[in-house]
Every structure is written in C-alpha cells, then in structure tokens.
Motif scaffolding. Structure first.
Motif, PDB file in Angstrom:
ATOM      1  N   UNK A   9       4.814 -17.925 -17.674  1.00  9.68           N
ATOM      2  CA  UNK A   9       4.573 -17.017 -16.550  1.00  9.68           C
ATOM      3  C   UNK A   9       5.639 -15.956 -16.398  1.00  9.68           C
ATOM      4  N   UNK A  10       6.708 -16.049 -17.125  1.00  5.36           N
ATOM      5  CA  UNK A  10       7.773 -15.069 -16.973  1.00  5.36           C
ATOM      6  C   UNK A  10       8.482 -14.887 -18.307  1.00  5.36           C
ATOM      7  N   UNK A  11       8.990 -13.684 -18.538  1.00  6.73           N
ATOM      8  CA  UNK A  11       9.623 -13.388 -19.819  1.00  6.73           C
ATOM      9  C   UNK A  11      10.865 -14.262 -20.057  1.00  6.73           C
ATOM     10  N   UNK A  12      11.624 -14.560 -19.022  1.00  4.42           N
ATOM     11  CA  UNK A  12      12.893 -15.259 -19.190  1.00  4.42           C
ATOM     12  C   UNK A  12      12.955 -16.538 -18.344  1.00  4.42           C
ATOM     13  N   UNK A  71       2.272  -3.578 -18.903  1.00  5.31           N
ATOM     14  CA  UNK A  71       1.273  -4.500 -19.424  1.00  5.31           C
ATOM     15  C   UNK A  71       1.728  -5.946 -19.359  1.00  5.31           C
ATOM     16  N   UNK A  72       2.988  -6.209 -19.700  1.00  9.09           N
ATOM     17  CA  UNK A  72       3.502  -7.571 -19.623  1.00  9.09           C
ATOM     18  C   UNK A  72       3.600  -8.045 -18.181  1.00  9.09           C
ATOM     19  N   UNK A  73       3.864  -7.134 -17.253  1.00 10.42           N
ATOM     20  CA  UNK A  73       3.854  -7.499 -15.836  1.00 10.42           C
ATOM     21  C   UNK A  73       2.462  -7.932 -15.392  1.00 10.42           C
ATOM     22  N   UNK A  74       1.442  -7.230 -15.890  1.00  7.54           N
ATOM     23  CA  UNK A  74       0.065  -7.609 -15.569  1.00  7.54           C
ATOM     24  C   UNK A  74      -0.262  -8.980 -16.152  1.00  7.54           C
ATOM     25  N   UNK A  75       0.086  -9.196 -17.423  1.00  4.93           N
ATOM     26  CA  UNK A  75      -0.217 -10.476 -18.069  1.00  4.93           C
ATOM     27  C   UNK A  75       0.454 -11.643 -17.344  1.00  4.93           C
ATOM     28  N   UNK A  76       1.743 -11.542 -17.137  1.00  3.76           N
ATOM     29  CA  UNK A  76       2.462 -12.636 -16.481  1.00  3.76           C
ATOM     30  C   UNK A  76       2.025 -12.792 -15.034  1.00  3.76           C
ATOM     31  N   UNK A  77       1.726 -11.670 -14.358  1.00  3.87           N
ATOM     32  CA  UNK A  77       1.284 -11.737 -12.973  1.00  3.87           C
ATOM     33  C   UNK A  77      -0.057 -12.412 -12.819  1.00  3.87           C
ATOM     34  N   UNK A 127      -0.292 -11.724  -5.876  1.00  2.00           N
ATOM     35  CA  UNK A 127      -0.956 -10.464  -6.222  1.00  2.00           C
ATOM     36  C   UNK A 127      -0.041  -9.283  -5.910  1.00  2.00           C
ATOM     37  N   UNK A 128       0.556  -9.304  -4.726  1.00  2.00           N
ATOM     38  CA  UNK A 128       1.442  -8.198  -4.357  1.00  2.00           C
ATOM     39  C   UNK A 128       2.661  -8.135  -5.267  1.00  2.00           C
ATOM     40  N   UNK A 129       3.208  -9.293  -5.631  1.00  2.00           N
ATOM     41  CA  UNK A 129       4.353  -9.311  -6.527  1.00  2.00           C
ATOM     42  C   UNK A 129       4.002  -8.668  -7.865  1.00  2.00           C
ATOM     43  N   UNK A 130       2.841  -9.027  -8.415  1.00  2.00           N
ATOM     44  CA  UNK A 130       2.413  -8.427  -9.680  1.00  2.00           C
ATOM     45  C   UNK A 130       2.241  -6.922  -9.537  1.00  2.00           C
ATOM     46  N   UNK A 131       1.603  -6.493  -8.463  1.00  2.59           N
ATOM     47  CA  UNK A 131       1.321  -5.070  -8.292  1.00  2.59           C
ATOM     48  C   UNK A 131       2.592  -4.270  -8.024  1.00  2.59           C
ATOM     49  N   UNK A 132       3.548  -4.831  -7.307  1.00  3.91           N
ATOM     50  CA  UNK A 132       4.809  -4.115  -7.083  1.00  3.91           C
ATOM     51  C   UNK A 132       5.551  -3.900  -8.403  1.00  3.91           C
ATOM     52  N   UNK A 133       5.630  -4.959  -9.217  1.00  4.25           N
ATOM     53  CA  UNK A 133       6.325  -4.827 -10.497  1.00  4.25           C
ATOM     54  C   UNK A 133       5.610  -3.838 -11.416  1.00  4.25           C
ATOM     55  N   UNK A 170      -7.648  -9.118  -7.813  1.00  4.60           N
ATOM     56  CA  UNK A 170      -6.206  -8.924  -7.936  1.00  4.60           C
ATOM     57  C   UNK A 170      -5.858  -7.535  -8.449  1.00  4.60           C
ATOM     58  N   UNK A 171      -6.835  -6.844  -9.070  1.00  5.01           N
ATOM     59  CA  UNK A 171      -6.582  -5.507  -9.599  1.00  5.01           C
ATOM     60  C   UNK A 171      -6.836  -4.405  -8.573  1.00  5.01           C
ATOM     61  N   UNK A 172      -7.420  -4.748  -7.434  1.00  2.36           N
ATOM     62  CA  UNK A 172      -7.645  -3.749  -6.389  1.00  2.36           C
ATOM     63  C   UNK A 172      -6.291  -3.330  -5.821  1.00  2.36           C
ATOM     64  N   UNK A 173      -5.927  -2.044  -5.866  1.00  3.34           N
ATOM     65  CA  UNK A 173      -4.590  -1.619  -5.434  1.00  3.34           C
ATOM     66  C   UNK A 173      -4.324  -1.942  -3.964  1.00  3.34           C
ATOM     67  N   UNK A 174      -3.168  -2.540  -3.712  1.00  2.00           N
ATOM     68  CA  UNK A 174      -2.704  -2.773  -2.346  1.00  2.00           C
ATOM     69  C   UNK A 174      -1.931  -1.552  -1.868  1.00  2.00           C
ATOM     70  N   UNK A 175      -1.779  -1.449  -0.561  1.00  3.19           N
ATOM     71  CA  UNK A 175      -1.155  -0.260   0.022  1.00  3.19           C
ATOM     72  C   UNK A 175       0.312  -0.141  -0.372  1.00  3.19           C
ATOM     73  N   UNK A 176       1.060  -1.225  -0.266  1.00  5.28           N
ATOM     74  CA  UNK A 176       2.488  -1.164  -0.556  1.00  5.28           C
ATOM     75  C   UNK A 176       2.795  -0.739  -1.981  1.00  5.28           C
ATOM     76  N   UNK A 177       2.233  -1.394  -2.997  1.00  6.86           N
ATOM     77  CA  UNK A 177       2.491  -0.961  -4.378  1.00  6.86           C
ATOM     78  C   UNK A 177       2.039   0.465  -4.653  1.00  6.86           C
ATOM     79  N   UNK A 178       0.923   0.889  -4.028  1.00  5.41           N
ATOM     80  CA  UNK A 178       0.457   2.267  -4.226  1.00  5.41           C
ATOM     81  C   UNK A 178       1.455   3.269  -3.672  1.00  5.41           C
TER      82      UNK A 178
END
Length: 591
Positions: free
Chosen positions: A19-22, A184-190, A206-212, A251-259
């Motif tokens: 779930x995470x690179x490191x 892309x890796x943020x999407x995959x791991x998220x 979902x928000x964590x993935x979209x922010x990253x 999960x792919x629908x854009x949230x307000x904060x990340x946008x």
C-alpha cells in the motif's frame, strides 16, 4: 529466537506492504546493506547522467530553447516579469516554467550554464523516477524476493533506450515523466488503501489519495500544461476499469479540497502569464501546445496514426517485445501473468497518443515506467525456473563485461590514433570531442569497477536479483557509449564552432535573425552566441532591412532579396549548403 544479524520483516499492522512505496521494510544488517547498495547504484547512475550533462555540447534546438529560457529566468530579478513569462528572442516560450525555475535555481546557486542546469534537473528526475517505480514493485513482497523485484524493475527501466537517452536532456520530458509517475503511483497505492479501509475510514482514505495525487498533478501542469493532468486522469480510469476495482469509481470523483490544492499550485501562474502575455500567451501555450498539437494545424508536424508502433518497439526494446507478448497472452488466452491494469495502461496510452496529429517519440516517455513494471513482472515469472535464471545471469554478466571492456579499448584507440583521414579526422580532433572521449572512457572503466565491487557487496542472493544487477550494469555501459555518440553528433553539427565564428565576425555589431516561430534551425546559434539577437519577420522586404549589423537567415531567403554568394560570411551546416543558414552583412546590399 532470532539474532540481530537475522532478517526480520516489520510492516505496519494497519496497512499491507503493497500500500505504500516505503511502508514495508526489513530490519537487520542484511536489509541495511541492501538499502545501501541500492542507494549507491542510484547515486552511480546519477553521476553517469551528470557527467553526460556536463561533457556533451548542445546538440539540438529543443535543448537550446530550454537552456536559453533557463538563463533568462536566472538573470531576472525577483520582481521581474521574466520569472513569469520570459520572452526568448521576442517569442513566448513553448513550455510552462517549472523546468526553467528549477534550472535557474541551480544556475544561481552553483554557476551552471542554462544547458547544464536543465540537464541536471532531468538527471535527478530520472533517478528519482526509477527509485519510485522500483520501490513500488518491491512493496508487495518481502525478503530476497523484494530485492529481486526492485533490481529487476530498476534494470528494465535503466536499460530502456527511450528512458536513458532522455535522462540528461535539457527538455521537460523527464521532469514530466517523474511527476506523472508519482501521480500514477499515488493512485495505485491509494486505491489499494481504499479497498482495504473500513467503511468509517473510507472517505478519509479517498481524500488522502486525492490530495497526494493533486499535489503531483499540480506540479505536472506547471511542467507541461494540461497534459500533466490528462495522463494521470487517464491512468486512474484505466486502473479502475481493468483492475477489478469497479466498486471504487466513486473514489475518482474529485473532492473540493484536492481540487482547490491543484488549482492553487497551477492556476496562479497561468493567470499571471495571461495578464502579462495576453493573446500571444494564450495562442502559443494554451491553443497551439494543447489543442493544435492534438487536432493539427499550422506549425504542427503531423505524423501517420501508426507512428508510435515502431517507435515504441525501438524505444523500449527489448522490453517492448516482452510487454507486448504479455498483453497478447492475456487477451487471447486469458493468462494474467502480470497485473492486467498496468498492461492496459500503457496500451491505451499508446492508443490515445496515436490519435493526436503532432507526434513525437519523446511523448512515449511517460508510459515507460508502466512498461517496466509490467515487463519486470513477466520476467520474474519467467526466471522462476532456476535453469533459466542461471543461464541469463551468466550471459548478461559476460555480455556487459566484454562489451564494456571492448568499448574502453576502442575509445583508447581513437584517442591514441592521430592519422585519421577525411571528415572523421575533422570531427574527432575538435577540442570538444577529445575531452569527451577521455571522460566517457574514464566513466566507463570506473563504472565497470564499481559494478564488480557492488556485486561482491550484494553477495549471492537470488538469481533474479543478480539478473537485475546485470541489467543495471549493461545500462551503465550503454549510457557511457551514448554520451560519446552525442558528443560526436554535436560536433558534426558544429553549433559551437559556428557560433564562435559568428561572434568573431560580427565584432560587437548588432545581430538579426530571420525566422518564424516554428523555424528552429537558428535556436542553437542564438543560444550559443550569448548576445542579444533581434528577430525579423520573413515577410520583411529588402528596402526595410537594417543598414548596419549582420543578418542570420535561410540561404534561399537571402538570395531572393539580392544577396550574392560573395556576401555570405558564414554558412552552416557545412555538410548541406543547399538548405544552409547563412550570415551576411545587409549594408553591402544598400546603394
């Protein structure tokens, strides 16, 4: 009870290793040694790319443009508009400013030229891209298998011609590749985190993935424009559609904060550049670069729809063949020996790029990390047979050792031989070529020595791991040879020599260049003369030519306006006088 010398896996109890690179690491001396060897290999590749960036002269118009703009930004004051929209010889730059901003910092801090600084940015981005992709590939497994996955993925990426050939170019492509890969890796791991999250924590995941992802995409837009958002968006859709994750569409629908975060990163520069550049900026960077290049039009070098098929085969060879066979096996027999969503991502990416009119081989660079992940997974399964792994291990070792030593000997013979005849002698005795040969040969010999030392530090390990190390070693040899080839290519074009003669002949007088926006032939000279050059429209008539100074223009253009061969002071390239650009003195045409 395990001793401290024994390997021990320590993973978060809330997140699986993939779930995470490191996120998943091994403790103990063996793991620390493995991490050190990986970091050392990445550092050695960075040194190879940096040496290439330092030695190779400017060899193309694309590099000259980005280097020129980087120096303009570095010379600007903090309140100058050049930081927002620097005009390169009166033209709006064709790319957003992130590469130029990063390069200008290196120019200001270390005194690099714009060419070196832009190349260094690409070199750093290339090494970080490999580190991210290799760490992701190794994130879902542990122990020796994780090391094998890491080395195999890194070896595939570094040995892809399309990747290492752009790893130290003064162009935006590698920086874009790094940012898009991070998204892309943020999407995959998220998505993997979201799938494992409890219902109460799903929205937070979902928000964590979209922010990253928004953070990566915002900088990608600053590097290349809206394409920096289009590539990750397409990748996200493909991963959900082909990765058996249809329940994650929401999960792919854009949230307000990340946008808002994405807009805060990218939008201020576009608003400021529009205010400063007006219609010229909108027409160049918004319409031409992002719409006309896709739909076609004036100034777009249109290519046939199948342009990317042979380019892909050569750019990622031999991994393009391995990856293509894997996709065919998945489609026709249903055999999923590698992750189908990764295979679908690069296949659909090639298809979407093929729909555009303006095609360039460098555009495929953003797909090569996914080709590397997919091909590495196929290879790891193929090498699960001990006999196969042992055979390829021995073959690759003999290959890079023989190839590398033969290259060192060949470079030494070229340097020692003084009796060359004809054009080859002129090329190899140019002052920029002999130092390049010496440095490249030294880098190659040092690389081979370092690889032998690293192999001893790695130990026996698994055969698959050793194959990855061999691929990295072979890639280093190829990079050294490519540096020599680029140096010779640059010498054959003769940009530096012609620029030096132009400066000498003009003797401080004003220089004029006749060119359209799409005409790139003068760009290397305009960068290398290190002097202001006024741009004249090709529509200008003879009566309106300047009375003093010197003019750089197409030979045919000057001939049509009454210039004779006796008036041509310099001509380049010498190898093709019919299409040459020439330097003449307009005052000699006046009565």
């Amino acid at each position: 009870m395990q001793s401290k010398a024994q390997t021990k896996i320590e993973c978060s109890s809330k997140k699986s290793p993939s779930r995470d690179f490191f996120n998943c690491v091994e403790s103990g001396p063996q793991q620390r040694r493995a991490v050190f060897v990986k970091a050392l290999m990445l550092a050695l590749f960075l040194l190879l790319f940096v040496s290439r960036a330092t030695v190779v002269p400017v060899w193309g118009s694309s590099e000259a443009r980005e280097a020129h703009v980087t120096e303009l930004v570095a010379e600007a004051t903090i309140w100058s508009g050049e930081w927002i929209l620097p005009l390169r010889d009166g033209f709006v730059p064709s790319k957003p400013p992130l590469l130029h901003w990063l390069g200008s910092i290196l120019v200001s801090l270390f005194g690099f030229t714009g060419l070196q600084a832009a190349r260094f940015v690409s070199a750093i981005a290339a090494v970080l891209s490999v580190a991210m992709v290799a760490n992701y590939s190794a994130g879902g497994v542990s122990g020796q298998r994780a090391n094998a996955s890491w080395w195999l993925t890194a070896g595939v990426m570094f040995s892809s011609y399309g990747f290492f050939s752009l790893a130290s170019d003064a162009r935006v492509d590698m920086l874009l590749c790094f940012l898009v890969t991070g998204a892309g890796l943020s999407v995959l791991s998220g998505l993997e985190r979201i799938a494992d999250a409890l219902p109460a924590g799903r929205e937070a995941a979902v928000k964590s993935m979209q922010y990253r992802t928004a953070l990566w995409c915002g900088f990608a837009v600053l590097a290349k424009g809206p394409l920096g958002l289009a590539f990750p968006a397409l990748f996200a859709l493909v991963v959900v559609a082909f990765g058996n994750r249809t329940s994650l569409w929401s999960a792919l629908v854009p949230r307000l904060g990340p946008s808002i975060l994405l807009l805060l990163i990218a939008l201020p520069w576009y608003l400021a550049a529009t205010a400063q550049g007006g219609d010229g900026f909108v027409e160049r960077q918004i319409i031409f670069e992002n719409i006309a290049r896709f739909t076609g039009g004036e100034g777009v070098n249109s290519k046939p729809w199948h342009f990317y098929l042979p380019v892909f085969i050569s750019t990622a060879f031999p991994w393009s063949i391995v990856a293509a066979l894997g996709v065919f096996s998945w489609i026709f027999s249903g055999n999923r020996s590698a992750r189908s969503e990764i295979g679908a991502a690069w296949v659909i990416g090639i298809f979407m790029l093929s729909l555009s009119e303006g095609k360039r081989a460098s555009y495929l660079l953003v797909l090569l990390p996914w080709v590397a992940i997919y091909a590495a997974q196929l290879l790891e399964r193929h090498f699960s047979s001990v006999e196969r792994a042992f055979f390829w291990d021995r073959l690759l070792r003999r290959g890079y050792e023989c190839f590398g030593l033969a290259s060192v000997l060949f470079a030494g013979l070229i340097f020692c031989e003084r009796e060359f005849r004809g054009e080859v002698a002129d090329i190899l005795t140019v002052s920029t070529i002999i130092p390049a040969l010496i440095i490249d040969a030294a880098c190659l010999l040092g690389w081979l020595v370092c690889v032998v030392v690293l192999e001893k530090a790695i130990g026996e390990g698994r055969s698959v791991q050793r194959i990855g190390v061999r691929l990295c070693a072979l890639a280093g040899v190829a990079i050294c040879l490519a540096s020599t080839g680029l140096s010779v290519k640059a010498a054959m074009k003769g940009y530096e020599q012609v620029a030096a003669r132009i400066v000498e002949r003009s003797d401080g007088a004003m220089l004029y260049g006749v060119r359209t926006r799409a005409d790139e032939r003068l760009d290397p000279m305009l960068y290398l003369v290190r002097r202001p050059v006024a741009i004249l429209s090709p529509e200008i008539i003879s009566a309106n030519l300047p009375d003093t100074g010197f003019i750089l223009a197409d030979k045919r253009w000057l001939t049509e306006r009454g210039f004779s061969n006796e008036m041509f002071l310099e001509q380049f390239p010498p190898s093709n006088p019919e299409i040459a650009m020439v330097m003449a003195k307009p005052i000699e045409l006046k009565p």
